[in-house]
Every structure is written in structure tokens, then in C-alpha cells.
Write an enzyme that holds these catalytic residues in place. Sequence first.
Site, PDB file in Angstrom:
ATOM      1  N   ILE A 157       0.917  -1.030  -0.052  1.00  0.00           N
ATOM      2  CA  ILE A 157      -0.600   0.116   0.107  1.00  0.00           C
ATOM      3  C   ILE A 157       1.213   1.526  -0.291  1.00  0.00           C
ATOM      4  CG2 ILE A 157      -1.959  -0.931   0.542  1.00  0.00           C
ATOM      5  CD1 ILE A 157      -0.931  -0.040   3.368  1.00  0.00           C
ATOM      6  N   PRO A 159       0.687   3.638   1.285  1.00  0.00           N
ATOM      7  CA  PRO A 159       1.406   4.644   3.136  1.00  0.00           C
ATOM      8  C   PRO A 159       2.403   4.235   3.378  1.00  0.00           C
ATOM      9  CG  PRO A 159      -0.546   4.764   2.844  1.00  0.00           C
ATOM     10  CD  PRO A 159      -0.392   3.641   1.761  1.00  0.00           C
ATOM     11  N   TYR A 160       3.149   2.599   2.599  1.00  0.00           N
ATOM     12  CA  TYR A 160       3.485   2.269   3.581  1.00  0.00           C
ATOM     13  C   TYR A 160       5.223   2.475   3.032  1.00  0.00           C
ATOM     14  CZ  TYR A 160       6.594  -2.338   4.635  1.00  0.00           C
ATOM     15  OH  TYR A 160       7.824  -3.009   5.476  1.00  0.00           O
ATOM     16  N   VAL A 161       5.191   2.548   1.765  1.00  0.00           N
ATOM     17  CA  VAL A 161       6.468   2.093   0.565  1.00  0.00           C
ATOM     18  C   VAL A 161       6.844   4.438   1.305  1.00  0.00           C
ATOM     19  CG1 VAL A 161       6.781   3.120  -2.064  1.00  0.00           C
ATOM     20  CG2 VAL A 161       5.199   0.983  -1.478  1.00  0.00           C
ATOM     21  N   LYS A 164       8.385   3.168   4.265  1.00  0.00           N
ATOM     22  CA  LYS A 164       9.939   3.248   3.571  1.00  0.00           C
ATOM     23  C   LYS A 164      11.140   3.919   3.682  1.00  0.00           C
ATOM     24  CE  LYS A 164       8.892  -0.507   6.957  1.00  0.00           C
ATOM     25  NZ  LYS A 164       9.884  -0.736   8.283  1.00  0.00           N
TER      26      LYS A 164
END
Length: 256
Positions: A157, A159-161, A164
Amino acid sequence: MDSGLGLFAGRTVMITGASSGIGRSAARLFAEQGAEVVLMARRADRLHDLAEEIGATGGRALVTPGDVTRPADVERSVTAALDTFGRLDAAFNNAGWGSVGTPLHETDDAVYERVMDVNVRGVWNCLKRQLPVMARQGAGAIVNTSSTAGLFATGAIAPYVAAKHAVLGLTRAAAAEYGGRGVRVNALVVGSTRTELMEEAIERVPGLERAAAARAVQHRLADPVEVARAAVWLCGDQASFVTGAAVPVDGGWSAV
């Protein structure tokens, strides 16, 4: 276990996300090398089980339950390390959370906030409290867990990209600011790893395991201990001239 012979004998290491997966494997490895380990995660029962396991082999483990998104919890963990062991020599900021398969425009704001809170604010909270301790000591090493999602879009998703990517930015900034004070800060660029979160995602998303394995040139998922070994190396003296680095532990995913 004769902890006096280990590479981390006499050193204290704080590990977040220590209740499972990569963090749990790292705690065992650090303890095997003689470290006094400070275990932080939300699941106190799992932390106590791990501490008992480490103690049974002659190691020393301190359980400090808490949530990395709460500054007071992180503060308590760092303070407990200092009160119990007198110093903090290394930290593995590994706690994280994310998911796959939801288009950006369909992702709930609450999911965005949770992902950023755990993965970015969590690392921020830890760095803010670990760095001054290590700087006062004149030495220390910190490893933050990022991801291949920190280098490019991976199907996770959005937001995770973003989160990180931010972990890599925080890592580089901290390395630049504190290198002159004896503190090294690095990040792991982790590929698909067979953690509990990954197993849950595999159950939810058909074909995910096959697709994830195909991206690694070794055509498999990592075992958590394979990632943990890299964190242990980066925290040790053998990596003494490595700082500000994003170290891939991804089976070659980022190489092709």
C-alpha cells in the site's frame, strides 16, 4: 552459552518489534553473542517467553513492553536499559506494520495514519531517545528496518512505500549528524520475509507468495534469521566503517 566469548559481551542492545519475526530472531542472535538484550514490543507475554528462553541458555534479557508510537513507552525502555545495565551500545529499531493490495484512493486515512505512526514516528521516537545516550558515551550503533518499498513501489500500500522511504531519510540524516560523535546509523532494505505479518498477507491475497518469491533472484522468501544476521553485523565492530547505508537483504530484488 558462554556469553564472555561473544562479539557483544558486555554490551547492551535494544530491540523493538522483538516479540516475533525478525526482531525475535535478532534478540536470540545478539544474546548468543553475549549481549544484554532489551526487548520491546506490545505483546508482553511473548517477550517474557523469549526472555525465559534467552535466560535458559545463560543470556540476560530485560522485558520492556511498550508501543513505539508512544514516546513515553520508548523513554521507559531506554531508561530501563540504563538503570539495569548502565549503558546502551546498540539498537535495532525493527517494529513495523503494513499491508498489500489496496489502491491509494481506496486506502482509509486511518490506515495511512497507522502505517506512518508505526514505521516513521516509531523510528523517530526511538532515535530521539537512543542517539543522545550513545553520543554521551561516544560510541553506538543503530539499525533501522526499511524495505525494498523504501527504494521503489513494490505493490505494498502507498503509505507503506512512503513510510519506508522516510525511514531511509531519517537513517541518513541521523548518520550525518551523529557520525562525528561516534554513533553509526544504518538501515536494512528488507525483501519479502516469512514473518507472521507476511504469512497473514499470503493467506489474504491469492498469488502473493509466488509473486513475492519471483522478485528475488533466489526465488524464495527470506527466513527472519537471515535478515537478523545482517542487523547483528551492522551493530558490531566488523561494520565499524559502515554508516548512512541502506543495506539490501532482499535476495537480489533490488539488483535487477
